[in-house]
Every structure is written in structure tokens, then in C-alpha cells.
Write a protein that holds these residues in place. Structure first.
Motif, short mmCIF file in Angstrom:
data_model
loop_
_atom_site.label_atom_id
_atom_site.label_comp_id
_atom_site.label_asym_id
_atom_site.label_seq_id
_atom_site.Cartn_x
_atom_site.Cartn_y
_atom_site.Cartn_z
N THR A 352 -64.21 -70.33 28.42
CA THR A 352 -64.69 -70.95 27.18
C THR A 352 -65.12 -72.40 27.40
OG1 THR A 352 -62.47 -71.68 26.52
CG2 THR A 352 -63.14 -69.47 25.88
N GLY A 353 -64.95 -72.92 28.62
CA GLY A 353 -65.34 -74.29 28.90
C GLY A 353 -64.19 -75.26 28.97
N TYR A 354 -62.97 -74.80 28.73
CA TYR A 354 -61.81 -75.67 28.76
C TYR A 354 -61.39 -75.93 30.21
CZ TYR A 354 -57.22 -77.55 27.50
OH TYR A 354 -56.12 -78.35 27.34
N GLN A 355 -60.96 -77.14 30.52
CA GLN A 355 -60.64 -77.53 31.88
C GLN A 355 -59.14 -77.65 32.14
OE1 GLN A 355 -62.94 -77.72 34.31
NE2 GLN A 355 -64.34 -77.02 32.71
N GLY A 356 -58.32 -77.27 31.18
CA GLY A 356 -56.88 -77.33 31.39
C GLY A 356 -56.36 -76.06 32.06
N TYR A 357 -55.09 -75.79 31.87
CA TYR A 357 -54.49 -74.62 32.47
C TYR A 357 -53.38 -74.08 31.56
CZ TYR A 357 -50.69 -77.79 33.89
OH TYR A 357 -49.67 -78.71 33.89
N VAL A 358 -52.98 -72.85 31.83
CA VAL A 358 -51.97 -72.15 31.04
C VAL A 358 -50.72 -71.97 31.90
CG1 VAL A 358 -51.40 -70.05 29.76
CG2 VAL A 358 -53.73 -70.95 29.71
N LYS A 359 -49.60 -72.18 31.28
CA LYS A 359 -48.31 -71.94 31.94
C LYS A 359 -47.54 -70.92 31.13
CE LYS A 359 -44.05 -74.17 33.51
NZ LYS A 359 -43.29 -75.44 33.58
N CYS A 360 -47.05 -69.89 31.81
CA CYS A 360 -46.27 -68.83 31.17
C CYS A 360 -44.82 -68.92 31.62
CB CYS A 360 -46.85 -67.46 31.51
SG CYS A 360 -45.87 -66.06 30.88
N ALA A 361 -43.91 -68.70 30.71
CA ALA A 361 -42.48 -68.69 31.01
C ALA A 361 -41.81 -67.64 30.15
CB ALA A 361 -41.86 -70.06 30.77
N PHE A 362 -40.87 -66.91 30.74
CA PHE A 362 -40.12 -65.88 30.02
C PHE A 362 -38.77 -66.43 29.60
CE2 PHE A 362 -43.24 -63.25 32.02
CZ PHE A 362 -43.34 -62.11 31.23
N THR A 363 -38.29 -65.92 28.49
CA THR A 363 -36.93 -66.22 28.07
C THR A 363 -35.94 -65.70 29.11
OG1 THR A 363 -37.61 -66.02 25.75
CG2 THR A 363 -35.24 -65.95 26.22
N LYS A 364 -34.95 -66.49 29.42
CA LYS A 364 -33.99 -66.11 30.45
C LYS A 364 -33.23 -64.84 30.04
CE LYS A 364 -34.71 -69.46 33.34
NZ LYS A 364 -35.27 -69.19 34.69
N ALA A 365 -33.02 -63.97 31.00
CA ALA A 365 -32.25 -62.75 30.75
C ALA A 365 -30.80 -63.10 30.46
CB ALA A 365 -32.34 -61.81 31.95
N GLU A 366 -30.24 -62.45 29.48
CA GLU A 366 -28.87 -62.75 29.06
C GLU A 366 -28.18 -61.45 28.68
OE1 GLU A 366 -25.65 -64.24 28.81
OE2 GLU A 366 -27.11 -65.88 28.91
N LEU A 367 -26.96 -61.25 29.22
CA LEU A 367 -26.21 -60.04 28.93
C LEU A 367 -25.37 -60.16 27.66
CD1 LEU A 367 -24.92 -59.11 32.51
CD2 LEU A 367 -26.91 -58.22 31.31
N ARG A 368 -25.10 -61.38 27.23
CA ARG A 368 -24.26 -61.55 26.05
C ARG A 368 -25.08 -61.38 24.78
NH1 ARG A 368 -21.91 -67.35 27.55
NH2 ARG A 368 -24.08 -67.51 28.23
N PRO A 369 -24.47 -60.89 23.69
CA PRO A 369 -25.20 -60.73 22.43
C PRO A 369 -25.52 -62.08 21.80
CG PRO A 369 -22.88 -60.20 22.14
CD PRO A 369 -23.09 -60.38 23.61
N GLU A 370 -26.48 -62.08 20.88
CA GLU A 370 -26.91 -63.34 20.25
C GLU A 370 -25.79 -63.98 19.44
OE1 GLU A 370 -30.38 -62.73 17.95
OE2 GLU A 370 -31.66 -62.20 19.67
N THR A 371 -24.96 -63.17 18.79
CA THR A 371 -23.87 -63.75 18.02
C THR A 371 -22.88 -64.50 18.89
OG1 THR A 371 -22.74 -61.60 18.17
CG2 THR A 371 -24.05 -62.02 16.19
N GLU A 372 -22.70 -64.05 20.12
CA GLU A 372 -21.81 -64.75 21.04
C GLU A 372 -22.44 -66.02 21.58
OE1 GLU A 372 -19.41 -63.84 25.23
OE2 GLU A 372 -20.18 -62.20 23.99
N LEU A 373 -23.78 -66.03 21.66
CA LEU A 373 -24.49 -67.21 22.17
C LEU A 373 -24.71 -68.27 21.09
CD1 LEU A 373 -27.21 -65.47 24.37
CD2 LEU A 373 -25.19 -66.68 25.17
N GLU A 374 -24.46 -67.94 19.84
CA GLU A 374 -24.75 -68.87 18.75
C GLU A 374 -24.03 -70.22 18.91
OE1 GLU A 374 -26.92 -69.97 15.46
OE2 GLU A 374 -27.06 -68.15 16.66
N PRO A 375 -22.74 -70.25 19.26
CA PRO A 375 -22.11 -71.57 19.45
C PRO A 375 -22.76 -72.38 20.56
CG PRO A 375 -20.45 -69.85 19.20
CD PRO A 375 -21.75 -69.16 19.35
N MET A 376 -23.18 -71.72 21.64
CA MET A 376 -23.84 -72.45 22.72
C MET A 376 -25.19 -73.00 22.26
SD MET A 376 -21.62 -72.13 25.19
CE MET A 376 -20.38 -72.21 23.87
N MET A 377 -25.89 -72.25 21.40
CA MET A 377 -27.17 -72.72 20.89
C MET A 377 -26.99 -73.95 20.00
SD MET A 377 -29.49 -70.86 22.22
CE MET A 377 -30.87 -71.33 21.17
N ILE A 378 -25.89 -73.98 19.25
CA ILE A 378 -25.62 -75.15 18.40
C ILE A 378 -25.36 -76.38 19.27
CG2 ILE A 378 -24.03 -76.12 16.71
CD1 ILE A 378 -23.67 -73.31 15.58
#
Length: 466
Positions: A352-378
């Protein structure tokens, strides 16, 4: 590929009858892995575990030539991605449009099957990206046109005409391969010999169990009784007597050969039935140690955890270092995919004429459920908000860390505004000792959840009174 008027050949669906111990002599490792990854229980379970744990969401960021996040080009990139993963023309009949999740899962499957992945970015007549086509690396040949310069071509199955892939829209990424070789192999290829050995042992066990593994019937025929009941003309002729005895033994054998264990066996006193090895048929038939060794080798070759292939014991491998290493291994599958997406979408954006670049990153794999990770997110949010308040990170960095996207247009800019009061945490290092506090809780700030009262302290011996 040139035959488009007849339906594709239907698979026989008979691969489950194949014996890898025999087929490995005639097939190469790539064909064996294609079958094992679908029909072997351990390999298919490992594949399922890797694809499940590594199934995280990709995030895309656009940077300009000065390595600064460009929100305007970010919106343009989202339109390009939408054109590829969402169907807009419904007048063409059936059309399969893969989502980003399906594309990423196909790439992970290719990495585990071939050790690398190849894909072509398809452009339409308007030079707009319309599709991402996965290429089986088994069909790709390489030419070294100059020292260290390789050019690919594809030789599809059923076609004698090679297809040149020396084009800018074709991309290849490998996964943990020998840097001195251009051709790649599956990371599971080391399991082939172990699987074949286990198959041979199992086949031998089946044959042995039919002979010694279970109780067997022993029928003793009293020859004297048979001879006494022989006809008179037979009793006078020794040759006829021998024939008579053999006939009686044959008839008894035919009557007992198909007898079920729970059937009633009625016999004369000329027959004395009994059971061989009825005391303990399996005592001399313990192959547990052999199977355990093969299972351990198979698990090591598949780079997985025993729990994921059904061999974990209760309470084992569920929250240990093994599970953590496996989650990191599954997360590493997204590295080549992120690089491939980055290169592809950078090309699409530059068209399209843009001279920048794209960076892709995936969310880290995690075995623990989201409810258990909630305190760490806080905790993470509190730390990032303080850094944002001090101006150490900008608003886009905060939103990318917390939400995986740049700052929305309507969100206020808070970097460096001091909206969070700085906290001063003092730590008393006078009583810190690594010998009595291996977890480092004694250096926790006063009032934190991991207070010094949780630290392991050495108690002094009590004095007894005389």
C-alpha cells in the motif's frame, strides 16, 4: 493439480491396520510421521496437547521507520487482515475462508509434522492480499544457487511439473533445526524406533499370552480304557488297533478344541481333564518393567509430560517443573508463526506504500485458569499503572501489555501525569539469611501479602527445667 473435473480420491481409512514395525522398512520418516501423528495413541495425544496449550491469540503491532507505534497504520492493517479472514462476496457459491485461529493451528500442525512451515501470501487482481496458503514442506526442493543462497521449488504429488517458489510472496520458517542443513525433520522423528520396538513387544506379548499367559486345559486320555473298548476284530489286529486309538484321540481333541471355559464338559472315565498353570498364570509373565522403559523412551522422544499421554499418576506432573517446561515448549511453537505473520503482513502493508513494518506476538501459553491468574493480573496492573504515572512507559505500551492492542482513540493519555502516588517500600535487611529463607519472603515490603511472618525462621531449642 491439473485434474479439476473429477472428485478427489477418497482415502481408504485402513491405516489403523498398518504395522509400523513392518512399514518402517519401506516408508521414509516423513510418511511414517504422517501416519503416526494420526493413528499412534502417544503421538496423537502429544499433538493434541501441544495444539491445545499453544492455542493462544496473536496480536499485531505496526511500527514506523523510527520504531514508533503507528496507530493510523494499525487501523489499515486490521482492514487487510479482515479481507483475508472474513468473506465478503457470497455470489461465488461455496468458499472456504480460514480464520486466524485455523491458519495458526495449521501452521502448528505443519511445524510438528515437518519441523518447518511454508506459506504463500495470495494477492487478488487488485494486488490486495486475499488468502494465506499453507505449503507442505515435504513437496519442496531446494537449490543452492550461490554459497548460502537457497531457492525453493515445489513438486506436488501426482504432477511431474515442478512449480517455482522463487517468489517474494513465499515464506519459510523452521523450528529448532540443524543450522547446517536446509531440509528439516519433525521433532517427533526420534520416537519412531521406540514406537516400533514397543509394537514388536506388544505383538510378541499377544502371541505369548495365548500360550503361557492364561490357564490352558490338559486332557489325559487313558489308553488302556480305549483299548479295552475296541471292537473284537480291531483288537486282534495290531495295525488296526493303532489306527483305532489315534481315531479316538482325534475325536476327543476335536470335541474339546472349541470348548469355552464356561461350557459344561461331560466325559467318560477314559478322559482325565485338568488345568495347566492354574495356580498363577501371570506370575512368570511380568513385562511391566519392559513396558515402562519403552514408555519412558517414548515420552522423552515426544517431548511431553506423562499426564498428557495418560501415564501420569495421581497428583504427579500437574503443577511441577515438567508442566512448566511443557507449557514453554508449546509456547515456542508460536515463535516461527509470529515471524511468518510479521513478514507476510509487512509485505501486505508495504504494497500500500507504507514503509514501516509489522510485529506479531502471541499471548503466552498458560496452564492455569483465568480465575487463578486474576490476582497476578492485578499486581501487574498496579505495577504498570505506577510506571505509566511516572512516564517510564507510554500509553500504547501500557495498553499493549494489558490488553494486547494500542490505546483506543477515546482513552485519555496518562503517561507522566503522576496520577498514582509513588510508593516507598522499605525492607529491613538485618534479619535476612538465605539459609533460613529460601523463598525470599523476609525481604518482602512491610504490609505486603508475603509478609515476614510467612518466612521460615529458625527456632531456638527450648530449655527444660531441671
Amino acid at each position: 493439480p491439473s485434474n479439476t473435473t473429477t472428485p478427489l480420491g477418497l482415502p481408504t481409512y485402513r491405516n489403523h491396520l498398518q504395522d509400523i514395525f513392518t512399514n518402517r522398512q519401506s516408508q521414509d520418516a516423513r510418511d511414517l510421521m504422517t501416519d503416526l501423528i494420526k493413528y499412534d495413541p502417544d503421538v496423537s495425544a502429544t499433538l493434541h496437547a501441544y495444539l491445545t496449550v499453544a492455542n493462544t491469540d496473536p496480536h499485531f503491532y505496526v511500527y514506523d521507520q523510527n520504531d514508533q507505534l503507528d496507530t493510523t497504520a494499525q487501523a489499515q492493517l486490521q482492514l487487510i487482515i479482515g479481507q483475508m479472514v472474513r468473506r465478503s462476496d457470497y455470489t461465488t457459491g461455496y468458499s472456504f475462508t480460514a480464520s486466524l485461529r485455523e491458519i495458526a493451528e495449521d501452521f502448528r500442525y505443519s511445524i510438528l509434522l515437518r519441523g518447518s512451515l511454508g506459506a504463500e501470501l495470495i494477492f487478488n487482481k487488485l494486488l490486495q492480499p486475499s488468502n494465506i496458503r499453507n505449503v507442505d514442506m515435504k513437496t519442496v526442493e531446494w537449490f543452492e544457487t550461490a554459497p548460502g543462497v537457497y531457492k525453493p521449488q515445489q513438486r506436488p504429488a501426482g504432477s511431474s511439473q515442478p512449480i517455482s517458489l522463487d517468489i517474494a510472496t513465499f515464506f519459510v520458517k523452521s523450528y529448532r533445526q540443524n543450522p547446517n542443513e536446509i531440509y528439516t525433520e519433525s521433532t517427533f522423528v526420534s520416537a519412531i524406533n521406540t514406537i516400533a520396538a514397543r509394537q514388536q513387544v506388544i505383538n510378541d506379548l499377544y502371541r505369548i499370552m495365548q500360550k503361557t499367559g492364561y490357564p490352558r486345559m490338559d486332557v489325559e486320555v487313558v489308553e488302556e480304557v480305549i483299548r479295552k473298548n475296541a471292537p473284537t476284530d480291531v483288537a486282534r489286529d495290531p495295525v488296526a488297533m493303532t489306527t483305532w486309538v489315534n481315531q479316538q484321540i482325534g475325536s476327543i481333541s476335536a470335541a474339546i478344541a472349541g470348548l469355552r471355559p464356561d461350557s459344561v464338559f461331560v466325559h467318560m472315565d477314559s478322559v482325565k481333564p485338568s488345568i495347566i498353570n492354574d495356580g498363577g498364570p501371570g506370575k512368570a509373565f511380568d513385562v511391566t518393567s519392559i513396558i515402562d522403559v519403552l514408555n519412558a523412551q517414548n515420552q522423552a522422544a515426544l517431548k511431553t509430560v506423562a499426564t498428557f499421554i495418560g501415564r501420569g499418576e495421581s497428583g504427579v506432573n500437574t503443577g511441577t517443573v515438567e508442566a512448566r517446561v511443557f507449557s514453554m515448549s508449546a509456547d515456542s511453537l508460536n515463535g516461527p508463526i509470529a515471524d511468518l505473520f510479521s513478514d507476510m503482513l509487512t509485505l501486505a502493508l508495504r504494497m500500500t506504500g507504507y514503509q514501516g513494518y509489522v510485529k506479531c506476538a502471541f499471548t503466552k501459553a498458560e496452564l492455569r485458569p483465568e480465575t487463578e491468574l486474576e490476582p497476578m493480573m492485578i499486581i501487574k496492573q498496579t505495577r504498570l499503572l505506577e510506571l505509566l504515572s511516572l512516564g517510564m512507559i507510554d500509553d500504547n505500551e501500557f495498553h499493549m501489555e494489558m490488553f494486547g492492542r494500542p490505546r483506543p482513540d477515546g482513552a485519555p493519555e496518562l503517561s507522566g501525569t503522576g496520577f498514582v502516588a509513588a510508593q516507598t517500600n522499605s525492607v529491613d535487611t538485618g534479619s535476612v539469611s538465605p539459609n533460613q529463607d529460601t523463598l525470599g519472603r523476609s525481604v518482602s515490603p512491610t504490609g505486603s501479602s508475603a509478609a515476614k511472618s510467612s518466612a521460615v525462621t529458625k527456632k531456638s531449642p527450648s530449655k527444660s527445667k531441671s
